[in-house]
Write a protein that holds these residues in place. Structure first.
Motif, PDB file in Angstrom:
ATOM      1  N   LEU A  87       0.843  -1.211   0.000  1.00  0.00           N
ATOM      2  CA  LEU A  87       0.000   0.000   0.000  1.00  0.00           C
ATOM      3  C   LEU A  87       0.871   1.251   0.000  1.00  0.00           C
ATOM      4  N   ALA A  88       1.915   1.270   0.818  1.00  0.00           N
ATOM      5  CA  ALA A  88       2.797   2.443   0.865  1.00  0.00           C
ATOM      6  C   ALA A  88       3.461   2.677  -0.495  1.00  0.00           C
ATOM      7  N   ARG A  89       3.923   1.608  -1.120  1.00  0.00           N
ATOM      8  CA  ARG A  89       4.536   1.744  -2.447  1.00  0.00           C
ATOM      9  C   ARG A  89       3.519   2.231  -3.482  1.00  0.00           C
ATOM     10  N   ARG A  90       2.296   1.712  -3.397  1.00  0.00           N
ATOM     11  CA  ARG A  90       1.265   2.090  -4.372  1.00  0.00           C
ATOM     12  C   ARG A  90       0.927   3.573  -4.261  1.00  0.00           C
ATOM     13  N   ILE A  91       0.810   4.062  -3.036  1.00  0.00           N
ATOM     14  CA  ILE A  91       0.505   5.487  -2.845  1.00  0.00           C
ATOM     15  C   ILE A  91       1.622   6.346  -3.437  1.00  0.00           C
ATOM     16  N   ALA A  92       2.873   6.007  -3.113  1.00  0.00           N
ATOM     17  CA  ALA A  92       4.000   6.790  -3.624  1.00  0.00           C
ATOM     18  C   ALA A  92       4.056   6.752  -5.146  1.00  0.00           C
ATOM     19  N   ARG A  93       3.811   5.584  -5.727  1.00  0.00           N
ATOM     20  CA  ARG A  93       3.881   5.449  -7.197  1.00  0.00           C
ATOM     21  C   ARG A  93       2.755   6.197  -7.903  1.00  0.00           C
ATOM     22  N   ASP A  94       1.521   6.004  -7.431  1.00  0.00           N
ATOM     23  CA  ASP A  94       0.376   6.590  -8.140  1.00  0.00           C
ATOM     24  C   ASP A  94       0.326   8.105  -8.002  1.00  0.00           C
ATOM     25  N   VAL A  95       0.807   8.627  -6.891  1.00  0.00           N
ATOM     26  CA  VAL A  95       0.855  10.088  -6.738  1.00  0.00           C
ATOM     27  C   VAL A  95       1.912  10.670  -7.672  1.00  0.00           C
ATOM     28  N   LYS A  96       3.084  10.028  -7.719  1.00  0.00           N
ATOM     29  CA  LYS A  96       4.193  10.575  -8.491  1.00  0.00           C
ATOM     30  C   LYS A  96       4.055  10.326  -9.989  1.00  0.00           C
ATOM     31  N   GLU A  97       3.680   9.102 -10.378  1.00  0.00           N
ATOM     32  CA  GLU A  97       3.725   8.727 -11.786  1.00  0.00           C
ATOM     33  C   GLU A  97       2.380   8.823 -12.491  1.00  0.00           C
ATOM     34  N   ARG A  98       1.266   8.745 -11.749  1.00  0.00           N
ATOM     35  CA  ARG A  98      -0.030   8.688 -12.420  1.00  0.00           C
ATOM     36  C   ARG A  98      -0.963   9.832 -12.037  1.00  0.00           C
ATOM     37  N   GLY A  99      -0.454  10.763 -11.232  1.00  0.00           N
ATOM     38  CA  GLY A  99      -1.221  11.959 -10.917  1.00  0.00           C
ATOM     39  C   GLY A  99      -2.485  11.724 -10.115  1.00  0.00           C
ATOM     40  N   ARG A 100      -2.515  10.711  -9.280  1.00  0.00           N
ATOM     41  CA  ARG A 100      -3.711  10.387  -8.495  1.00  0.00           C
ATOM     42  C   ARG A 100      -3.637  11.060  -7.118  1.00  0.00           C
ATOM     43  N   SER A 101      -4.808  11.235  -6.509  1.00  0.00           N
ATOM     44  CA  SER A 101      -4.862  11.789  -5.150  1.00  0.00           C
ATOM     45  C   SER A 101      -4.777  10.649  -4.141  1.00  0.00           C
ATOM     46  N   VAL A 102      -4.305  10.979  -2.930  1.00  0.00           N
ATOM     47  CA  VAL A 102      -4.175   9.953  -1.894  1.00  0.00           C
ATOM     48  C   VAL A 102      -5.545   9.394  -1.528  1.00  0.00           C
ATOM     49  N   ASP A 103      -6.567  10.273  -1.406  1.00  0.00           N
ATOM     50  CA  ASP A 103      -7.914   9.797  -1.073  1.00  0.00           C
ATOM     51  C   ASP A 103      -8.429   8.823  -2.120  1.00  0.00           C
ATOM     52  N   GLY A 104      -8.196   9.154  -3.408  1.00  0.00           N
ATOM     53  CA  GLY A 104      -8.653   8.268  -4.482  1.00  0.00           C
ATOM     54  C   GLY A 104      -7.923   6.933  -4.459  1.00  0.00           C
ATOM     55  N   ILE A 105      -6.637   6.996  -4.167  1.00  0.00           N
ATOM     56  CA  ILE A 105      -5.848   5.765  -4.118  1.00  0.00           C
ATOM     57  C   ILE A 105      -6.346   4.855  -2.992  1.00  0.00           C
ATOM     58  N   LEU A 106      -6.573   5.428  -1.810  1.00  0.00           N
ATOM     59  CA  LEU A 106      -7.039   4.630  -0.670  1.00  0.00           C
ATOM     60  C   LEU A 106      -8.430   4.056  -0.918  1.00  0.00           C
ATOM     61  N   GLU A 107      -9.313   4.870  -1.514  1.00  0.00           N
ATOM     62  CA  GLU A 107     -10.667   4.386  -1.793  1.00  0.00           C
ATOM     63  C   GLU A 107     -10.634   3.215  -2.764  1.00  0.00           C
ATOM     64  N   GLN A 108      -9.828   3.358  -3.821  1.00  0.00           N
ATOM     65  CA  GLN A 108      -9.730   2.286  -4.805  1.00  0.00           C
ATOM     66  C   GLN A 108      -9.074   1.040  -4.187  1.00  0.00           C
ATOM     67  N   TYR A 109      -8.100   1.249  -3.326  1.00  0.00           N
ATOM     68  CA  TYR A 109      -7.405   0.126  -2.707  1.00  0.00           C
ATOM     69  C   TYR A 109      -8.369  -0.698  -1.850  1.00  0.00           C
ATOM     70  N   LEU A 110      -9.140  -0.009  -1.013  1.00  0.00           N
ATOM     71  CA  LEU A 110     -10.050  -0.725  -0.113  1.00  0.00           C
ATOM     72  C   LEU A 110     -11.229  -1.341  -0.857  1.00  0.00           C
ATOM     73  N   ARG A 111     -11.669  -0.658  -1.929  1.00  0.00           N
ATOM     74  CA  ARG A 111     -12.847  -1.139  -2.649  1.00  0.00           C
ATOM     75  C   ARG A 111     -12.505  -2.292  -3.603  1.00  0.00           C
ATOM     76  N   TYR A 112     -11.328  -2.191  -4.275  1.00  0.00           N
ATOM     77  CA  TYR A 112     -11.023  -3.139  -5.348  1.00  0.00           C
ATOM     78  C   TYR A 112      -9.706  -3.902  -5.158  1.00  0.00           C
ATOM     79  N   VAL A 113      -8.618  -3.177  -4.831  1.00  0.00           N
ATOM     80  CA  VAL A 113      -7.288  -3.782  -4.887  1.00  0.00           C
ATOM     81  C   VAL A 113      -7.132  -4.894  -3.853  1.00  0.00           C
ATOM     82  N   LYS A 114      -7.439  -4.604  -2.601  1.00  0.00           N
ATOM     83  CA  LYS A 114      -7.256  -5.595  -1.535  1.00  0.00           C
ATOM     84  C   LYS A 114      -8.184  -6.808  -1.711  1.00  0.00           C
TER      85      LYS A 114
END
Length: 523
Positions: free
Chosen positions: A190-217
């Motif tokens: 999760l920590a790596r995903r947040i760092a990657r998606d914010v830096k490389e894909r322009g995503r927000s932390v809230d969006g990343i966490l929501e997607q992680y809990l809803r779909y990724v995990k």
């Protein structure tokens, strides 16, 4: 992209000073082509493919370190043939406007197996494994969409497929020679995903966490983690040096078992016969060659070209003349159809017109380039590609270093209808010619659609093996020389027990020949 990248015909490559792995970036940082010393022969003297490419599947959770493991494998292998790293992310399905809207709202499930075009993924990998070309899709994370463009791939000896679902589909698992699962702690992923998606894909932390809990995990628990049962080896997501070493040792052993000593079989055809049995004398008429008519003019040109005293300016002039004659002769081997035209004086004239849908040229660099000007004089409106095939400095084996082919050949549907003029200065051992023909066949070009144009053929070289393997390829040459002399080329020297010892490799020299045609033409 780094400012250290060098561009060659639109392809980005690192300069040689940056290390042993020139890299071409295909899309983002996921798909890469890495080339070290080139691809050795993957076929036998009968022209048939001996072995497939070695395919590795690397699976694991999102941000578990799959791409890092793939690149560590490449670095640890050291001096290796060409490698392709293909990401599952390229094979997301084409999305509708409604699905893109959901994706922008972090409400689309990209971690479900149904989000991946598994049949296309398997088809592309199967082509690459079978030593055929493939055109893989390009996916834009910024647009949440598969783009119209594709990326052409061919010639890899090792293929690494990485992604969360690479071990999920049975059709994919059937293609892998080695299956790897990267296991990593969920918090670290999760920590790596947040760092990657914010830096490389322009995503927000809230969006990343929501997607992680809803779909990724949930997807990881339901679909990804169970595929570890299919893996041959489990690799930790960090501190995995020992596992990487085990993997690379296995790969080296597999590649060694697949190695093929090819050139001696081409250079000395009699070695293909049983021990103690002499090879029959090969007659020129049995080789099915299209030899340019030996007029006094042609004989005069060859006399000038064979002379060691000929100036470079004269050599270039007469090479261009001879190549023009050869290509004109080769043109008669293309299909033609009747055509009637109206002349300027109002009279119908019945003639012929070219009846080939696609025509292109391919030079075997660099000596094949000596025929290019003559080719252009005869056919000036068709694309020309190139193949870089060189001899290994130690073994003398042909090595494929670069493939730059016209679009007609890169797309298999068009390749079936394409006629190719394959250009090289001479066929001696035939090793480079053999590899070039095999490359065209791998792309779907028909044997009888290949016209090989060359100045000289050595009757005592590999031509008889070449003709047996590819009987339908048409070969046009200016002359046939009788002899191939075995020699040794000094590479370097070293001191052993106080004595100077030279090392070298075996070469075969055509006689009387024209010398090193490429060197005489370009230098």
């Amino acid at each position: 992209m780094s400012h250290d990248l060098h561009y060659l015909n639109g392809e980005a490559r690192y300069p040689a000073s940056k290390g042993p792995f020139p890299v071409m970036s295909l899309e983002a940082k996921k798909n890469t082509v890495l080339v070290s010393h080139g691809r050795p022969p993957w076929y036998g003297e009968d022209g048939k493919k001996l072995c497939d490419a070695f395919v590795i599947g690397i699976a694991g959770g999102s941000a578990s370190g799959k791409t890092h493991v793939a690149r560590q494998i490449v670095r640890t292998l050291g001096n290796i043939p060409s490698i392709v790293i293909v990401s599952q992310d390229s094979f997301y399905k084409h999305h509708t406007p409604e699905e893109i809207a959901l994706a922008n709202a972090s409400m689309f499930d990209f971690d479900h197996p149904d989000a991946i075009d598994m049949p296309m993924f398997a088809s592309c990998l199967a082509d690459l494994k079978a030593c055929k070309q493939s055109n893989i899709p390009v996916y834009s994370f910024a647009e949440h969409q598969r783009l119209e463009e594709t990326k052409y791939l061919y010639g890899a000896a090792i293929i690494i497929a990485e992604g969360i679902m690479t071990l999920h589909d049975p059709a994919l698992r059937e293609l892998y020679d080695l299956k790897v699962f990267v296991q990593c702690d969920s918090d670290l992923m999760l920590a790596r995903r947040i760092a990657r998606d914010v830096k490389e894909r322009g995503r927000s932390v809230d969006g990343i966490l929501e997607q992680y809990l809803r779909y990724v995990k949930p997807s990881y628990d339901t679909f990804v983690r169970p595929t570890a049962a299919h893996a041959d080896i489990i690799v930790p997501g960090s501190n995995n040096g020992v596992a990487i070493e085990l993997i690379t040792t296995h790969i080296r052993r597999q590649l060694q078992e697949r190695s093929n000593r090819f050139r001696p079989k081409m250079a000395i055809p009699r070695r293909l016969h049983s021990p103690g049995v002499s090879a029959p004398e090969t007659k020129v008429e049995d080789l099915n060659l299209n030899v340019l008519r030996s007029t006094p003019q042609v004989q005069g040109i060859f006399t000038i070209l064979r002379s060691a005293d000929t100036t470079r300016q004269d050599f270039i002039f007469f090479v261009d003349r001879l190549s023009t004659f050869l290509v004109e002769y080769a043109m008669s081997l293309l299909p033609h159809a009747p055509k009637t035209v109206m002349t300027p004086v109002g009279v119908l004239s019945h003639g012929q017109m070219l009846d080939a849908k696609y025509v292109c040229g391919v030079c075997i660099q660099r000596s094949g380039g000596a025929l290019e000007r003559g080719f252009r004089r005869v056919i000036n409106d068709v694309p020309i590609g190139s193949l870089l095939v060189q001899s290994d400095s130690k073994t003398g084996e042909p090595i494929l270093l670069q493939v730059k082919l016209p679009l007609y050949i890169r797309h298999r549907g068009q390749a079936l209808e394409t006629f190719v003029f394959l250009l090289d200065a001479q066929i001696g051992t035939g090793a480079a010619a053999f590899m070039a023909i095999r490359i065209l066949l791998d792309h779907g070009i028909r044997q009888d659609h290949i016209i090989f144009v060359t100045f000289l053929v050595a009757r005592g070289g590999g031509i008889s093996v070449l003709r047996r393997a590819f009987p339908d390829v048409k070969i046009v040459c200016g002359a046939v020389d009788d002899e191939m002399e075995e020699a040794w080329l000094d590479l370097d020297s070293d001191t052993v027990d106080g004595s100077q010892v030279s090392s070298g490799r075996q070469v075969w020299v055509m006689q009387p020949g024209m010398g090193q045609i490429g060197d005489r033409y370009y230098l």
